[in-house]
Design a protein around this motif. Sequence first.
Motif, short mmCIF file in Angstrom:
data_model
loop_
_atom_site.label_atom_id
_atom_site.label_comp_id
_atom_site.label_asym_id
_atom_site.label_seq_id
_atom_site.Cartn_x
_atom_site.Cartn_y
_atom_site.Cartn_z
N LEU A 85 -33.76 -5.30 178.37
CA LEU A 85 -34.28 -3.98 177.99
C LEU A 85 -34.69 -3.22 179.25
N GLU A 86 -33.77 -2.48 179.80
CA GLU A 86 -34.05 -1.78 181.05
C GLU A 86 -34.84 -0.50 180.84
N ASP A 87 -34.86 -0.01 179.62
CA ASP A 87 -35.53 1.27 179.35
C ASP A 87 -35.85 1.34 177.86
N LEU A 88 -37.09 1.65 177.53
CA LEU A 88 -37.49 1.75 176.13
C LEU A 88 -37.42 3.18 175.60
N ARG A 89 -37.03 4.11 176.44
CA ARG A 89 -37.02 5.51 175.99
C ARG A 89 -36.10 5.77 174.80
N PRO A 90 -34.94 5.12 174.73
CA PRO A 90 -34.11 5.35 173.53
C PRO A 90 -34.82 4.96 172.24
N GLN A 91 -35.54 3.83 172.25
CA GLN A 91 -36.27 3.41 171.05
C GLN A 91 -37.48 4.31 170.80
N LEU A 92 -38.19 4.67 171.87
CA LEU A 92 -39.37 5.52 171.72
C LEU A 92 -39.00 6.91 171.21
N SER A 93 -37.83 7.39 171.59
CA SER A 93 -37.42 8.74 171.17
C SER A 93 -37.15 8.81 169.67
N LYS A 94 -36.96 7.66 169.03
CA LYS A 94 -36.71 7.63 167.58
C LYS A 94 -37.99 7.56 166.77
N VAL A 95 -39.11 7.31 167.43
CA VAL A 95 -40.37 7.16 166.71
C VAL A 95 -40.77 8.49 166.07
N ASP A 96 -40.95 8.48 164.76
CA ASP A 96 -41.40 9.71 164.09
C ASP A 96 -42.68 9.44 163.30
N GLN A 97 -43.50 8.53 163.83
CA GLN A 97 -44.83 8.25 163.29
C GLN A 97 -45.89 8.84 164.22
N HIS A 98 -47.08 9.03 163.69
CA HIS A 98 -48.21 9.43 164.54
C HIS A 98 -48.48 8.31 165.55
N CYS A 99 -48.79 8.68 166.78
CA CYS A 99 -48.99 7.69 167.84
C CYS A 99 -50.33 7.87 168.53
N LEU A 100 -50.96 6.74 168.81
CA LEU A 100 -52.18 6.69 169.62
C LEU A 100 -51.90 5.74 170.78
N ALA A 101 -52.05 6.21 172.01
CA ALA A 101 -51.80 5.39 173.19
C ALA A 101 -53.05 5.39 174.08
N ILE A 102 -53.55 4.19 174.37
CA ILE A 102 -54.77 4.05 175.16
C ILE A 102 -54.50 3.12 176.33
N ALA A 103 -54.92 3.54 177.51
CA ALA A 103 -54.78 2.71 178.71
C ALA A 103 -56.14 2.62 179.40
N ALA B 195 -46.65 11.24 177.71
CA ALA B 195 -46.52 10.58 176.41
C ALA B 195 -45.76 11.45 175.42
N SER B 196 -46.04 12.73 175.43
CA SER B 196 -45.36 13.64 174.49
C SER B 196 -43.86 13.68 174.73
N GLU B 197 -43.44 13.53 175.98
CA GLU B 197 -42.01 13.51 176.29
C GLU B 197 -41.37 12.19 175.87
N LEU B 198 -42.15 11.09 175.92
CA LEU B 198 -41.61 9.79 175.56
C LEU B 198 -41.37 9.65 174.06
N VAL B 199 -42.24 10.27 173.26
CA VAL B 199 -42.09 10.21 171.79
C VAL B 199 -42.00 11.63 171.26
N PRO B 200 -40.90 12.34 171.56
CA PRO B 200 -40.78 13.76 171.19
C PRO B 200 -40.74 14.02 169.70
N ASN B 201 -40.39 13.02 168.89
CA ASN B 201 -40.28 13.22 167.45
C ASN B 201 -41.52 12.79 166.68
N ALA B 202 -42.54 12.29 167.39
CA ALA B 202 -43.78 11.91 166.73
C ALA B 202 -44.51 13.17 166.25
N PRO B 203 -45.02 13.19 165.02
CA PRO B 203 -45.75 14.36 164.52
C PRO B 203 -46.96 14.70 165.38
N SER B 204 -47.59 13.66 165.94
CA SER B 204 -48.72 13.88 166.84
C SER B 204 -48.82 12.70 167.80
N VAL B 205 -49.31 12.99 169.00
CA VAL B 205 -49.52 11.96 170.02
C VAL B 205 -50.90 12.19 170.62
#
Length: 360
Positions: free
Chosen positions: A256-274, A291-301
């Motif tokens: 898995l060299e890049d997770l962006r293809p999978q993340l771009s399909k996410v259309d759920q609300h997302c919470l990311a904490i670091a 983060a907003s660019e990584l999950v562009p289809n999420a209703p909210s990030v």
Amino acid sequence: MKNKEVSFPSADGSFQIHGSLKLPSFSSKNQAKPVPAVLILNGSGPIDRHGNVKMPGFLMSLGNMNLNTSNMLSDYLANKQGMAALIYDKRGISKSISKKDPNLYYKAGVSDLVGDAIQAYRFLLHQSSEDIDINHIFLMGHSEGAILLPLILEKLTEEKDTSKIPLPKGLIFLCGFGECIRDVAEYQRETLVEEVKEQKGLKGWLLRRVLTKERLERQYNETFIKINQNPKLDYISSHFGLVKQPAKWLREHLALEDLRPQLSKVDQHCLAIAGANDRQVRSKFCQQNVASELVPNAPSVETHILPGMTHILRSMDGTCHLLDASAEYPRLAKLPLESELLSIVGKWCRRQSLEQESEV
């Protein structure tokens, strides 16, 4: 809080995965109602349901470490937020074992971990409608668990086309958003080299001759070649079988060299904490614009980078160094989880549940 011992079939159906389903207690039957639920996925390594490191085998057990991350998270959700939480022992760890295969943990690959998580999700879907609101189930991943979230969602989405199962209402990424293991390994090598440069005295002199950028990269490349020499090899054994490496797990992660293809399909609300004091993963992916660019289809990030918080979800004064993690983590593990982290997670889950209810 009610703590139920539960089990469900592994991804291949060859053994049972064991875990705990924590449910909030109600003061009366009249108050009882179906509650939202959170499925908690742990980080990498031999982790039990509580978030503790439990190395298989007698000699390897010397590396055990009690972190209790999942235990504390699930207790908080059930006791303070009125939500259900499912935690479980990874395959080959604690009660999730097969008597026929003592190397079950070492043979597990990413595909197996994803499959087991899907089984856990199905288990929640089949709980009594009096306990769990199956339309309000969230996935929470810590460290590697966060990396697996888009892979799990991708598989669930594929299944939804045939089984019509409801998908998770939201994803919660804790210290592991936006990166794959390949990126994480590179960052950790860079961090180690930088920390070694800052070491003073005899210790620094010695470390600069052992932990060099060239040596770390050579070890990484040698491991990469070793695990790919035989694609059918599930694990590598050395030192007369006393030391084992999960080859299949590492091979599938590095593919898995890049997770962006999978993340771009996410259309759920997302919470990311670091954590700003995390030296195991980069926190930059939890900047709002990134983060907003990584999950562009999420209703909210919603994103947060918490000052002082380390990779094990506790905060400390000063800088947490990767070189000192083996000494620092056991000390930090005696502390409660970062209170701001718990507050953010609780408020976000409650808000998403209320918003969903208002849409019905």
